[in-house]
Design a protein around this motif. Structure first.
Motif, PDB file in Angstrom:
ATOM      1  N   TYR A  34       0.818  -1.216   0.000  1.00  0.00           N
ATOM      2  CA  TYR A  34       0.000   0.000   0.000  1.00  0.00           C
ATOM      3  C   TYR A  34       0.852   1.266   0.000  1.00  0.00           C
ATOM      4  O   TYR A  34       0.433   2.294  -0.527  1.00  0.00           O
ATOM      5  N   ALA A  35       2.047   1.197   0.553  1.00  0.00           N
ATOM      6  CA  ALA A  35       2.953   2.344   0.476  1.00  0.00           C
ATOM      7  C   ALA A  35       3.361   2.591  -0.973  1.00  0.00           C
ATOM      8  O   ALA A  35       3.399   3.737  -1.433  1.00  0.00           O
ATOM      9  N   VAL A  36       3.631   1.512  -1.702  1.00  0.00           N
ATOM     10  CA  VAL A  36       3.969   1.632  -3.124  1.00  0.00           C
ATOM     11  C   VAL A  36       2.797   2.237  -3.895  1.00  0.00           C
ATOM     12  O   VAL A  36       2.985   3.115  -4.742  1.00  0.00           O
ATOM     13  N   LEU A  37       1.588   1.775  -3.607  1.00  0.00           N
ATOM     14  CA  LEU A  37       0.410   2.338  -4.270  1.00  0.00           C
ATOM     15  C   LEU A  37       0.271   3.826  -3.965  1.00  0.00           C
ATOM     16  O   LEU A  37      -0.039   4.620  -4.855  1.00  0.00           O
ATOM     17  N   SER A  38       0.513   4.214  -2.740  1.00  0.00           N
ATOM     18  CA  SER A  38       0.422   5.630  -2.366  1.00  0.00           C
ATOM     19  C   SER A  38       1.411   6.476  -3.154  1.00  0.00           C
ATOM     20  O   SER A  38       1.069   7.566  -3.632  1.00  0.00           O
ATOM     21  N   ILE A  39       2.616   5.981  -3.310  1.00  0.00           N
ATOM     22  CA  ILE A  39       3.629   6.710  -4.077  1.00  0.00           C
ATOM     23  C   ILE A  39       3.218   6.799  -5.549  1.00  0.00           C
ATOM     24  O   ILE A  39       3.358   7.851  -6.182  1.00  0.00           O
ATOM     25  N   LEU A  40       2.687   5.716  -6.083  1.00  0.00           N
ATOM     26  CA  LEU A  40       2.227   5.708  -7.470  1.00  0.00           C
ATOM     27  C   LEU A  40       1.101   6.726  -7.688  1.00  0.00           C
ATOM     28  O   LEU A  40       1.126   7.495  -8.650  1.00  0.00           O
ATOM     29  N   ILE A  41       0.147   6.754  -6.786  1.00  0.00           N
ATOM     30  CA  ILE A  41      -0.961   7.715  -6.901  1.00  0.00           C
ATOM     31  C   ILE A  41      -0.458   9.145  -6.731  1.00  0.00           C
ATOM     32  O   ILE A  41      -0.848  10.046  -7.479  1.00  0.00           O
ATOM     33  N   TYR A  42       0.443   9.357  -5.779  1.00  0.00           N
ATOM     34  CA  TYR A  42       1.019  10.682  -5.552  1.00  0.00           C
ATOM     35  C   TYR A  42       1.740  11.169  -6.808  1.00  0.00           C
ATOM     36  O   TYR A  42       1.556  12.314  -7.246  1.00  0.00           O
ATOM     37  N   ASP A  43       2.534  10.299  -7.403  1.00  0.00           N
ATOM     38  CA  ASP A  43       3.249  10.661  -8.629  1.00  0.00           C
ATOM     39  C   ASP A  43       2.280  10.987  -9.763  1.00  0.00           C
ATOM     40  O   ASP A  43       2.478  11.952 -10.491  1.00  0.00           O
ATOM     41  N   THR A  44       1.223  10.196  -9.883  1.00  0.00           N
ATOM     42  CA  THR A  44       0.234  10.431 -10.935  1.00  0.00           C
ATOM     43  C   THR A  44      -0.449  11.778 -10.750  1.00  0.00           C
ATOM     44  O   THR A  44      -0.634  12.528 -11.710  1.00  0.00           O
ATOM     45  N   ILE A  45      -0.813  12.092  -9.528  1.00  0.00           N
ATOM     46  CA  ILE A  45      -1.471  13.377  -9.247  1.00  0.00           C
ATOM     47  C   ILE A  45      -0.536  14.549  -9.557  1.00  0.00           C
ATOM     48  O   ILE A  45      -0.951  15.546 -10.158  1.00  0.00           O
ATOM     49  N   LEU A  46       0.729  14.426  -9.157  1.00  0.00           N
ATOM     50  CA  LEU A  46       1.675  15.523  -9.395  1.00  0.00           C
ATOM     51  C   LEU A  46       1.972  15.748 -10.871  1.00  0.00           C
ATOM     52  O   LEU A  46       2.135  16.888 -11.310  1.00  0.00           O
ATOM     53  N   ALA A  68       1.232   5.256 -22.693  1.00  0.00           N
ATOM     54  CA  ALA A  68       0.008   4.896 -21.964  1.00  0.00           C
ATOM     55  C   ALA A  68       0.096   3.469 -21.421  1.00  0.00           C
ATOM     56  O   ALA A  68      -0.290   3.212 -20.273  1.00  0.00           O
ATOM     57  N   ILE A  69       0.603   2.563 -22.229  1.00  0.00           N
ATOM     58  CA  ILE A  69       0.718   1.170 -21.778  1.00  0.00           C
ATOM     59  C   ILE A  69       1.672   1.064 -20.598  1.00  0.00           C
ATOM     60  O   ILE A  69       1.355   0.432 -19.580  1.00  0.00           O
ATOM     61  N   ILE A  70       2.827   1.689 -20.710  1.00  0.00           N
ATOM     62  CA  ILE A  70       3.812   1.614 -19.627  1.00  0.00           C
ATOM     63  C   ILE A  70       3.303   2.312 -18.376  1.00  0.00           C
ATOM     64  O   ILE A  70       3.420   1.800 -17.269  1.00  0.00           O
ATOM     65  N   ARG A  71       2.730   3.481 -18.549  1.00  0.00           N
ATOM     66  CA  ARG A  71       2.291   4.293 -17.407  1.00  0.00           C
ATOM     67  C   ARG A  71       1.175   3.614 -16.615  1.00  0.00           C
ATOM     68  O   ARG A  71       1.201   3.577 -15.392  1.00  0.00           O
ATOM     69  N   TYR A  72       0.190   3.085 -17.307  1.00  0.00           N
ATOM     70  CA  TYR A  72      -0.997   2.592 -16.605  1.00  0.00           C
ATOM     71  C   TYR A  72      -1.016   1.081 -16.407  1.00  0.00           C
ATOM     72  O   TYR A  72      -1.840   0.572 -15.661  1.00  0.00           O
ATOM     73  N   SER A  73      -0.082   0.364 -17.039  1.00  0.00           N
ATOM     74  CA  SER A  73      -0.014  -1.077 -16.789  1.00  0.00           C
ATOM     75  C   SER A  73       0.478  -1.361 -15.377  1.00  0.00           C
ATOM     76  O   SER A  73       0.118  -2.372 -14.782  1.00  0.00           O
ATOM     77  N   LEU A  74       1.286  -0.478 -14.822  1.00  0.00           N
ATOM     78  CA  LEU A  74       1.765  -0.658 -13.447  1.00  0.00           C
ATOM     79  C   LEU A  74       0.599  -0.633 -12.465  1.00  0.00           C
ATOM     80  O   LEU A  74       0.510  -1.487 -11.574  1.00  0.00           O
ATOM     81  N   LEU A  75      -0.295   0.307 -12.633  1.00  0.00           N
ATOM     82  CA  LEU A  75      -1.455   0.381 -11.747  1.00  0.00           C
ATOM     83  C   LEU A  75      -2.346  -0.843 -11.918  1.00  0.00           C
ATOM     84  O   LEU A  75      -2.774  -1.455 -10.932  1.00  0.00           O
ATOM     85  N   LEU A  76      -2.593  -1.228 -13.147  1.00  0.00           N
ATOM     86  CA  LEU A  76      -3.396  -2.424 -13.408  1.00  0.00           C
ATOM     87  C   LEU A  76      -2.712  -3.671 -12.836  1.00  0.00           C
ATOM     88  O   LEU A  76      -3.362  -4.521 -12.219  1.00  0.00           O
ATOM     89  N   SER A  77      -1.422  -3.760 -13.005  1.00  0.00           N
ATOM     90  CA  SER A  77      -0.653  -4.882 -12.467  1.00  0.00           C
ATOM     91  C   SER A  77      -0.766  -4.939 -10.946  1.00  0.00           C
ATOM     92  O   SER A  77      -0.908  -6.016 -10.353  1.00  0.00           O
ATOM     93  N   TRP A  78      -0.679  -3.791 -10.289  1.00  0.00           N
ATOM     94  CA  TRP A  78      -0.788  -3.749  -8.828  1.00  0.00           C
ATOM     95  C   TRP A  78      -2.165  -4.241  -8.383  1.00  0.00           C
ATOM     96  O   TRP A  78      -2.266  -5.023  -7.430  1.00  0.00           O
ATOM     97  N   ILE A  79      -3.213  -3.796  -9.059  1.00  0.00           N
ATOM     98  CA  ILE A  79      -4.572  -4.204  -8.693  1.00  0.00           C
ATOM     99  C   ILE A  79      -4.737  -5.714  -8.837  1.00  0.00           C
ATOM    100  O   ILE A  79      -5.235  -6.384  -7.925  1.00  0.00           O
ATOM    101  N   VAL A  80      -4.297  -6.256  -9.959  1.00  0.00           N
ATOM    102  CA  VAL A  80      -4.414  -7.702 -10.181  1.00  0.00           C
ATOM    103  C   VAL A  80      -3.605  -8.466  -9.142  1.00  0.00           C
ATOM    104  O   VAL A  80      -4.077  -9.454  -8.571  1.00  0.00           O
ATOM    105  N   HIS A  81      -2.400  -8.010  -8.869  1.00  0.00           N
ATOM    106  CA  HIS A  81      -1.556  -8.674  -7.874  1.00  0.00           C
ATOM    107  C   HIS A  81      -2.203  -8.676  -6.496  1.00  0.00           C
ATOM    108  O   HIS A  81      -2.207  -9.691  -5.799  1.00  0.00           O
TER     109      HIS A  81
END
Length: 100
Positions: A34-46, A68-81
């Motif tokens: 969840y810390a990794v997710l927070s950093i990912l969301i923070y980076d996306t917002i900034l 787009a694939i590289i940027r948003y596949s990480l978020l999708l990958s995190w959700i699936v994981h």
């Protein structure tokens, strides 16, 4: 009834100390995830305003698609994981989580 004589732990074939270790490891892993997710969301917002200006308002090209694939596949990958990890932990260690 003490945890060492708990039938749920006996059914799993582990000791109370092993159960406590598993729960502790699960909590640490979940916290880090969840810390990794927070950093990912923070980076996306900034960076989102700059991303809109530099990427999304341009004509679509191969580079735009690749971004787009590289940027948003990480978020999708995190959700699936996380869904798979939660499902696995619940199936394998659900009884332990209830005990603790």
């Amino acid at each position: 009834m003490s945890l060492s004589s708990d039938p749920a732990l006996a059914d799993l074939g582990i000791t109370a100390q092993e159960a406590a270790t598993l729960v502790s490891q699960y909590r640490v892993t979940t916290t880090i995830s969840y810390a990794v997710l927070s950093i990912l969301i923070y980076d996306t917002i900034l960076t989102f305003p700059q991303e809109v200006r530099c990427i999304w308002k341009r004509r679509w090209t191969g580079a735009t698609l690749l971004y787009a694939i590289i940027r948003y596949s990480l978020l999708l990958s995190w959700i699936v994981h996380e869904l798979e990890a939660t499902k696995y932990a619940t199936q394998k260690y659900g009884k332990i989580m209830v005990i603790y």
